[in-house]
Scaffold this active site. Structure first.
Site, PDB file in Angstrom:
ATOM      1  CB  THR A 208      -0.921   0.048   1.240  1.00 56.97           C
ATOM      2  OG1 THR A 208      -0.123   0.021   2.425  1.00 56.97           O
ATOM      3  CG2 THR A 208      -1.888  -1.122   1.237  1.00 56.97           C
ATOM      4  CG  ASN A 210       1.406   5.602   5.413  1.00 60.79           C
ATOM      5  OD1 ASN A 210       0.239   5.871   5.670  1.00 60.79           O
ATOM      6  ND2 ASN A 210       2.396   5.841   6.258  1.00 60.79           N
ATOM      7  CD  GLU A 272      -1.781   1.629   5.823  1.00 59.38           C
ATOM      8  OE1 GLU A 272      -0.646   1.661   6.320  1.00 59.38           O
ATOM      9  OE2 GLU A 272      -2.600   0.717   6.051  1.00 59.38           O
TER      10      GLU A 272
END
Length: 330
Positions: A208, A210, A272
């Site tokens: 992911t 962030n 995320e």
């Protein structure tokens, strides 16, 4: 489009300035109706389309404790105006001196004396001057004797309601992202810089980005969303006066978690996003995240295997939603 914060920096072009005045909070469908009319009329008469607004917004100065979260940054507002064809956005720094100006002084000193307005356009519920005592009709009464036409725009309706920044906030706060998109004429979006995370998503097979969000932004409820992410590239800081053009970049479907990640004992808010079919490094890049659809609330899972199983289900649901949306759009 030129973004300026001083009247002295407004360029002199064509037959003069056609002025639209508003807070432009969100640049929703009702705002867009005024701005499109402004641009069309400016092109017709050979004038300059100038959208006058404020930054910060009046409530942030007059009653900061009661000011609602921002729907967008000044940069995002300016980009949306640029996409509509506006020539200049004058974002007046709102302070106590401006707040104390009477409606008469605002018209005579600012609109006529400094901006030399040829025409003025406002929404039906526009207020201006000390204590918000000036109304759209006040604007007409003050400008007409000076030979300046004032066009007052009536409400724009969607989903049976008058389109307004308040209605947009209500929809977003409730997680009704498709309703918010109908009011805005586009999905509700936020921007942020990709910063270092703990790489836990990568270990689970779902890397992911962030995203560090701007403070004071309105966010939907914690949960998992189908999203669309635009990789804008290197962050930029606008220093008016500056020319603004809409930013673009590669676009990816995504699923996004907004919350504290209770399964792994998280406590701080994280945004995320897992970008579908993306390969590469996003650290230090600015992303625009469009919230398309709320899928489910954030919740704690008994173990990581259960979390991964749910992530796979979320991915299937998000991809199906995106495929259906793409089919509907074209």
């Amino acid at each position: 489009m030129e973004l300026v914060t001083r009247i002295a920096d407004v360029p002199v072009r064509g037959t003069g300035n056609l002025i639209a005045i508003g807070k432009w909070d969100g640049v929703h469908l009702a705002h867009q109706a005024i701005l499109r009319a402004l641009v069309a009329e400016a092109r017709r008469v050979g004038g300059q389309a100038v959208a006058v607004g404020f930054h910060p917004l009046p409530m942030q100065v007059l009653r900061p404790e009661a000011a609602p979260p921002m729907l967008q940054s000044l940069e995002e507002r300016a980009e949306l105006m640029a996409a509509l064809g506006v020539d200049v956005h004058l974002a007046l720094p709102f302070d106590r001196a401006l707040a104390d100006m009477t409606p008469e002084a605002f018209v005579h000193q600012v609109l006529v004396g400094q901006l030399r307005a040829q025409q003025v356009m406002v929404g039906f519920n526009n207020t201006f001057g000390r204590g918000g005592k000036g109304t759209a009709e006040t604007m007409r009464q003050l400008c007409t004797p000076l030979g300046i036409p004032v066009h007052i725009f009536q409400p724009v309706r969607a989903d049976g309601e008058n389109v307004s920044s308040t209605e947009v906030r209500f929809a977003v706060a409730k997680g009704r992202m498709q309703a918010a998109a109908r009011l805005l004429g586009r999905p509700y979006a936020v921007r942020g810089l990709v910063v270092q995370g703990d790489r836990r998503g990568r270990e689970l097979g779902y890397p992911t980005a962030n995203i560090r969000l701007e403070e004071g932004r309105l966010l939907p409820p914690h949960g998992v969303y189908t999203a669309r992410v635009t990789v804008l590239g290197e962050p930029r800081k606008l220093q008016p006066p500056v020319t603004v053009t809409p930013r673009t970049g590669p676009v990816y479907g995504a699923m996004l978690n907004l919350g504290v990640r209770p399964t792994v004992g998280g406590t701080e808010l994280r945004c995320e996003a897992h970008l579908f079919d993306f390969r590469g490094d996003l650290y230090g890049r600015e992303l625009q995240v469009e919230f398309l659809e709320y899928m489910r609330p954030e919740r704690a899972f008994p173990n990581l295997d259960a979390l991964v199983a749910q992530l796979r289900a979320d991915e299937r649901a998000a991809r199906e939603f995106l495929a259906g949306r793409q089919g509907a759009e074209g």
